[in-house]
Design a protein around this motif. Structure first.
Motif, PDB file in Angstrom:
ATOM      1  N   PHE A  40      35.268  96.623  20.606  1.00  0.00           N
ATOM      2  CA  PHE A  40      36.157  97.025  19.638  1.00  0.00           C
ATOM      3  C   PHE A  40      35.699  96.819  18.146  1.00  0.00           C
ATOM      4  N   ILE A  41      35.157  95.368  17.758  1.00  0.00           N
ATOM      5  CA  ILE A  41      34.764  95.231  16.225  1.00  0.00           C
ATOM      6  C   ILE A  41      33.439  96.175  16.163  1.00  0.00           C
ATOM      7  N   ASP A  42      32.627  96.225  17.008  1.00  0.00           N
ATOM      8  CA  ASP A  42      31.412  96.998  16.606  1.00  0.00           C
ATOM      9  C   ASP A  42      31.891  98.601  16.435  1.00  0.00           C
ATOM     10  N   ALA A  43      32.790  99.155  17.107  1.00  0.00           N
ATOM     11  CA  ALA A  43      33.414 100.431  17.116  1.00  0.00           C
ATOM     12  C   ALA A  43      34.179 100.645  15.643  1.00  0.00           C
ATOM     13  N   LEU A  44      34.608  99.467  15.057  1.00  0.00           N
ATOM     14  CA  LEU A  44      35.213  99.458  13.748  1.00  0.00           C
ATOM     15  C   LEU A  44      34.362  99.349  12.758  1.00  0.00           C
ATOM     16  N   GLY A  45      33.046  99.303  13.044  1.00  0.00           N
ATOM     17  CA  GLY A  45      31.974  99.424  11.938  1.00  0.00           C
ATOM     18  C   GLY A  45      31.347  97.884  11.502  1.00  0.00           C
ATOM     19  N   TYR A  46      31.488  96.980  12.418  1.00  0.00           N
ATOM     20  CA  TYR A  46      31.039  95.745  11.984  1.00  0.00           C
ATOM     21  C   TYR A  46      30.141  95.057  13.245  1.00  0.00           C
ATOM     22  N   GLU A  50      38.657  98.371   4.919  1.00  0.00           N
ATOM     23  CA  GLU A  50      38.308  99.821   4.928  1.00  0.00           C
ATOM     24  C   GLU A  50      37.041 100.141   4.040  1.00  0.00           C
ATOM     25  N   ALA A  51      36.600  99.145   3.457  1.00  0.00           N
ATOM     26  CA  ALA A  51      35.376  99.562   2.481  1.00  0.00           C
ATOM     27  C   ALA A  51      34.039  99.349   3.138  1.00  0.00           C
ATOM     28  N   ASP A  52      34.126  98.182   4.004  1.00  0.00           N
ATOM     29  CA  ASP A  52      32.851  97.307   4.372  1.00  0.00           C
ATOM     30  C   ASP A  52      32.168  97.798   5.660  1.00  0.00           C
ATOM     31  N   GLY A  53      33.000  98.524   6.571  1.00  0.00           N
ATOM     32  CA  GLY A  53      32.330  98.995   7.642  1.00  0.00           C
ATOM     33  C   GLY A  53      31.269 100.079   7.393  1.00  0.00           C
ATOM     34  N   CYS A  54      30.221 100.118   8.361  1.00  0.00           N
ATOM     35  CA  CYS A  54      29.209 100.925   8.462  1.00  0.00           C
ATOM     36  C   CYS A  54      28.792 101.491   9.964  1.00  0.00           C
ATOM     37  N   PRO A  55      27.954 102.318   9.960  1.00  0.00           N
ATOM     38  CA  PRO A  55      27.352 102.424  11.468  1.00  0.00           C
ATOM     39  C   PRO A  55      26.558 101.423  11.911  1.00  0.00           C
ATOM     40  N   ALA A  56      26.478 101.184  13.134  1.00  0.00           N
ATOM     41  CA  ALA A  56      25.483 100.204  13.992  1.00  0.00           C
ATOM     42  C   ALA A  56      24.226 100.389  13.376  1.00  0.00           C
ATOM     43  N   GLY A  57      23.488  99.465  13.097  1.00  0.00           N
ATOM     44  CA  GLY A  57      22.043  99.535  12.541  1.00  0.00           C
ATOM     45  C   GLY A  57      21.910  99.560  11.412  1.00  0.00           C
ATOM     46  N   SER A  58      23.001  99.848  10.412  1.00  0.00           N
ATOM     47  CA  SER A  58      22.831  99.686   9.073  1.00  0.00           C
ATOM     48  C   SER A  58      22.074  98.577   8.383  1.00  0.00           C
ATOM     49  N   PRO A  59      21.356  98.481   7.463  1.00  0.00           N
ATOM     50  CA  PRO A  59      20.780  97.305   6.912  1.00  0.00           C
ATOM     51  C   PRO A  59      21.852  96.615   6.284  1.00  0.00           C
ATOM     52  N   GLY A  60      22.031  95.057   6.631  1.00  0.00           N
ATOM     53  CA  GLY A  60      22.875  94.133   6.058  1.00  0.00           C
ATOM     54  C   GLY A  60      24.247  94.491   6.456  1.00  0.00           C
ATOM     55  N   ARG A  61      24.444  95.209   7.481  1.00  0.00           N
ATOM     56  CA  ARG A  61      25.774  95.432   8.124  1.00  0.00           C
ATOM     57  C   ARG A  61      26.549  94.297   8.315  1.00  0.00           C
ATOM     58  N   ARG A  62      27.944  94.105   7.778  1.00  0.00           N
ATOM     59  CA  ARG A  62      28.516  93.162   7.596  1.00  0.00           C
ATOM     60  C   ARG A  62      29.038  92.948   9.137  1.00  0.00           C
ATOM     61  N   ALA A  63      29.331  91.432   9.354  1.00  0.00           N
ATOM     62  CA  ALA A  63      29.643  90.919  10.751  1.00  0.00           C
ATOM     63  C   ALA A  63      31.085  90.385  10.613  1.00  0.00           C
ATOM     64  N   LEU A  64      31.780  90.320  11.899  1.00  0.00           N
ATOM     65  CA  LEU A  64      32.831  89.579  12.134  1.00  0.00           C
ATOM     66  C   LEU A  64      32.900  89.058  13.338  1.00  0.00           C
ATOM     67  N   ALA A  65      33.198  87.820  13.336  1.00  0.00           N
ATOM     68  CA  ALA A  65      33.113  86.830  14.610  1.00  0.00           C
ATOM     69  C   ALA A  65      34.426  87.052  15.437  1.00  0.00           C
ATOM     70  N   VAL A  66      34.114  86.707  16.746  1.00  0.00           N
ATOM     71  CA  VAL A  66      35.253  87.004  17.871  1.00  0.00           C
ATOM     72  C   VAL A  66      35.212  85.659  18.655  1.00  0.00           C
TER      73      VAL A  66
END
Ligand SMILES: NC(=O)c1ccc[n+]([C@@H]2O[C@H](COP(=O)([O-])OP(=O)(O)OC[C@H]3O[C@@H](n4cnc5c(N)ncnc54)[C@H](OP(=O)(O)O)[C@@H]3O)[C@@H](O)[C@H]2O)c1
Length: 221
Positions: free
Chosen positions: A167-173, A137-153
């Protein structure tokens, strides 16, 4: 909506299930939540904790475009495999010995591979297991944000994996394709990918080092 995904069904209304629900609602998905209990037992809590989500039966949640498993791993045999047949199923679960006890079927296997065996007619995709519910709930941010956190699939069906990547991208990662479900062992507790937060390059590096170490059958598909 990404790849035609409109509805998210979540099995489990605990820490992870409700955090995923709130983030999916923010991303404008339609969210349905179920537990093993009757709908009337969870309707009020769902309304208060995840306003905008709908409390439903597990069978109804299973009809969503994507279904998220957010129950304790050792309870996987209580899932209705027939209801989940043909569905894309995100496995967010981890093996946690104090909660799950001994699970002999995990010997030498990734937990999501065991889930795929049980849900043989579903397309199981592993992700969301390597982020804490509070971080989600804290780490998600819009695509292109510097240092955006990533999740693997990770998953064996490329189409299912593609849908979950969206879906993961839409969630902010940033979503990193980890390859096969067996390669998803690189996301399990105790791995570099599991520990801490990574951007896309950092996560890809962690996955690569896991594969190179020969740990598990981590070769990407
Ligand atoms: N905590 C974290 O930060 C975190 C992060 C990533 C992944 N995980 C993993 O995610 C999983 C869930 O963790 P959690 O902390 O959210 O657990 P939790 O708070 O104990 O919640 C588990 C939920 O699953 C429900 N449930 C049990 N059997 C079910 C079934 N057959 N169908 C639908 N719902 C069912 C429970 O409801 P009833 O028993 O009332 O039915 C409860 O709502 C675990 O495997 C955990 O390791 C945890």
């Amino acid at each position: 909506m990404e790849q035609g995904i409109r509805s998210i069904g979540i099995l489990g209304a605990g820490r992870v299930g409700t955090a995923v629900a709130r983030e999916a609602l923010k991303a404008r998905f339609e969210v349905r939540i179920a537990t093993a209990k009757p709908v009337e037992d969870i309707a009020l809590i769902v309304e208060i904790i995840t306003p905008g989500a709908l409390a439903v039966t597990a069978a109804e949640a299973a009809q969503a475009d994507l279904v998220v498993l957010a129950l304790p791993l050792h309870k996987y045999r209580t899932l209705d495999s027939a209801a989940l047949a043909g569905r894309v199923v995100i496995d967010a679960m981890n093996y946690w010995e104090p909660t799950d006890g001994t699970m002999p079927e995990l010997a030498g296997r990734g937990s999501s591979e065991v889930i795929q065996d049980f849900l043989a007619a579903s397309h199981v995709v592993k992700t969301l297991n390597h982020i804490g519910y509070h971080e989600l709930e804290a780490d998600g941010c819009p695509a292109g944000s510097p240092g955006r956190r990533a999740l693997a699939v990770a998953g064996d069906d490329p189409d299912a994996r593609g849908r979950v990547l969206a879906f993961i991208d839409a969630l902010g990662y940033d979503a990193v394709d980890a390859g096969s479900l067996a390669a998803g062992r690189a996301l399990e507790p105790g791995t570099e990918a599991f520990a801490g937060a990574h951007d896309a390059a950092g996560l890809a590096g962690a996955l690569g080092r896991h594969a190179a170490s020969g740990a598990g059958s981590a070769a990407a598909a």
